[in-house]
Write an enzyme that holds these catalytic residues in place. Structure first.
Site, PDB file in Angstrom:
ATOM      1  N   ILE A 161       0.842  -1.202   0.000  1.00  0.00           N
ATOM      2  CA  ILE A 161       0.000   0.000   0.000  1.00  0.00           C
ATOM      3  C   ILE A 161       0.874   1.248   0.000  1.00  0.00           C
ATOM      4  O   ILE A 161       0.427   2.324  -0.338  1.00  0.00           O
ATOM      5  CB  ILE A 161      -0.984   0.054   1.189  1.00  0.00           C
ATOM      6  CG1 ILE A 161      -0.247   0.150   2.532  1.00  0.00           C
ATOM      7  CG2 ILE A 161      -1.927  -1.120   1.187  1.00  0.00           C
ATOM      8  CD1 ILE A 161      -1.121   0.708   3.637  1.00  0.00           C
ATOM      9  N   ASP A 162       2.151   1.078   0.400  1.00  0.00           N
ATOM     10  CA  ASP A 162       3.041   2.244   0.511  1.00  0.00           C
ATOM     11  C   ASP A 162       3.503   2.784  -0.850  1.00  0.00           C
ATOM     12  O   ASP A 162       4.024   3.895  -0.930  1.00  0.00           O
ATOM     13  CB  ASP A 162       4.278   1.888   1.339  1.00  0.00           C
ATOM     14  CG  ASP A 162       3.956   1.652   2.802  1.00  0.00           C
ATOM     15  OD1 ASP A 162       2.796   1.869   3.196  1.00  0.00           O
ATOM     16  OD2 ASP A 162       4.858   1.251   3.550  1.00  0.00           O
TER      17      ASP A 162
HETATM   18  O1  F6P Z   1       2.808  -2.668   4.277  1.00  0.00           O
HETATM   19  C1  F6P Z   1       3.670  -1.627   4.677  1.00  0.00           C
HETATM   20  C2  F6P Z   1       3.128  -1.013   5.896  1.00  0.00           C
HETATM   21  O2  F6P Z   1       1.859  -0.641   5.576  1.00  0.00           O
HETATM   22  C3  F6P Z   1       3.925   0.164   6.499  1.00  0.00           C
HETATM   23  O3  F6P Z   1       3.538   1.417   6.042  1.00  0.00           O
HETATM   24  C4  F6P Z   1       3.703   0.004   7.966  1.00  0.00           C
HETATM   25  O4  F6P Z   1       4.751   0.577   8.707  1.00  0.00           O
HETATM   26  C5  F6P Z   1       3.664  -1.461   8.120  1.00  0.00           C
HETATM   27  O5  F6P Z   1       3.080  -1.958   6.949  1.00  0.00           O
HETATM   28  C6  F6P Z   1       2.934  -1.941   9.348  1.00  0.00           C
HETATM   29  O6  F6P Z   1       2.623  -3.279   9.206  1.00  0.00           O
HETATM   30  P1  F6P Z   1       2.417  -4.345  10.358  1.00  0.00           P
HETATM   31  O7  F6P Z   1       1.695  -3.674  11.459  1.00  0.00           O
HETATM   32  O8  F6P Z   1       1.621  -5.407   9.695  1.00  0.00           O
HETATM   33  O9  F6P Z   1       3.756  -4.818  10.755  1.00  0.00           O
END
Ligand code: F6P
Length: 343
Positions: free
Chosen positions: A125-126
């Site tokens: 999504i980033d």
């Molecule tokens: O998928 C990337 C992301 O959305 C980052 O922006 C975010 O820091 C991270 O995932 C958080 O993911 P999780 O809480 O699943 O480790």
């Protein structure tokens, strides 16, 4: 061939569209399909399930991933690479389609060099993966964040408040700049450009002295303060198996600082995983479907070590190395445009 498909890393809306497309196209080409559960962990622990046309029916509009996901890193496990190769051989899996971001595709790239027949599909999504103009999931996240900003606008206005909206984006401010621009944010903070709290407050003061009684600040979770010694704000010190920390806290920090310095009542809202959940937009369903069908074509051509990517309006193949070598940060021209409306 027997083709395995897996999804790794954080989930992104559109994953099921990709799975459906890969499975349908590969079945059409006469292959047998196997779902590998929970990303690379499933390949290390032999968590397999047969996928047929029925298994991928009715999933196009669904968020998450029917195959589940994990952040397991093959190269952090003892004999990880050898175990993957052995488990594939023992279970008759000839090739893999790995759907994931920088980490998942980084593992795929290393496995390809070790002789594993693997192709990739970029996801996050980033939107920070190189070699593709957009990743699926990003459009949905931006739409969710934009809707949230719209909603926060009306409550901020009613209460004469500043509201800080914390959005995802570790190293790249794509979600912040797109949703901030779409939602008419008064300030947008991104990891690519360190921010100065005095400057942020002076922009807000000018706006409020000019007659406005509320403001919206959109901040990427990974934005960094100029004069701070520390880097990004963290939730805790734990690292995942790819060495990532858990970010979070910038929204609350900014809200506290803004209220203290300006005297304006300030609140913060952390959008968090809401940005990753739920139904994908039509754009992400179409992009996911195109990438999935193309990945199945890469399998057909035996183009191992490549991934499907969006370039302009075309889906093309690029080396996995190219996608995982360097992060794609925002085009600063976007922030310039957005900043026309700051204050
Ligand atoms: O998928 C990337 C992301 O959305 C980052 O922006 C975010 O820091 C991270 O995932 C958080 O993911 P999780 O809480 O699943 O480790």
């Amino acid at each position: 061939m027997k083709v395995g498909v897996l999804t790794g890393g954080g989930d992104a809306p559109g994953l099921n569209a990709v799975i459906r497309a890969v499975v349908r196209k590969c079945l059409m080409n006469g292959h047998e399909m196997v779902g590998i559960r929970e990303g690379w962990r499933g390949l290390l622990e032999c968590k397999f399930e047969t996928l047929d046309r029925n298994s991928v029916s009715g999933i196009l509009h669904r968020g998450g991933t029917i195959l589940a996901t994990s952040r397991t890193n093959v190269y952090k496990e003892k004999d990880g690479e050898a175990t993957v190769i052995k488990n594939m051989k023992d279970n008759g899996i000839d090739a893999l389609v790995a759907i994931g971001g920088e980490d998942t595709l980084g593992v795929a790239s290393k496995l390809a060099k070790a002789g594993v027949q693997v192709v990739g599909v970029p996801k996050t999504i980033d939107n920070d993966l190189s070699a593709t103009d957009f990743t699926f999931g990003f459009d949905t996240a931006v739409n969710i964040a934009t809707e949230a900003i719209d909603r926060l606008h009306t409550t901020a206005e009613s209460h004469n408040r500043v509201i800080v909206v914390e959005v995802m984006g570790r190293h790249a401010g794509w979600i912040a700049v797109y949703s901030g621009m779409a939602g008419g944010a008064d300030i947008i903070l991104v990891p690519e450009q360190k921010y100065d709290l005095d400057e942020v407050c002076s922009i807000l003061r000018k706006r409020h002295e000019g007659g406005k009684s509320f403001s919206i600040v959109v901040a990427s979770e990974g934005a960094i303060e100029k004069k701070s010694e520390n880097e990004m704000l963290l939730q805790d010190q734990k690292l995942d198996s790819f060495g990532h920390v858990r970010l979070g806290g910038i929204g609350n920090y900014l809200a506290e600082q803004i209220e203290k310095r300006t005297g304006y009542e300030t609140r913060s809202t952390v959008l968090g995983h809401i940005q990753r959940g739920g139904s994908p937009t039509a754009f992400d369903r179409v992009l996911g479907t195109r990438l999935g069908v193309f990945a199945a074509e890469l399998v057909e051509e035996k183009k191992w070590g490549y991934m499907a990517a969006l370039k302009g309006t075309d889906i093309v193949s690029v080396k996995l190395d190219e996608a995982t070598g360097e992060l794609k940060t925002i085009d600063m021209k976007l922030l310039d445009v957005a900043s026309t409306f700051f204050g």
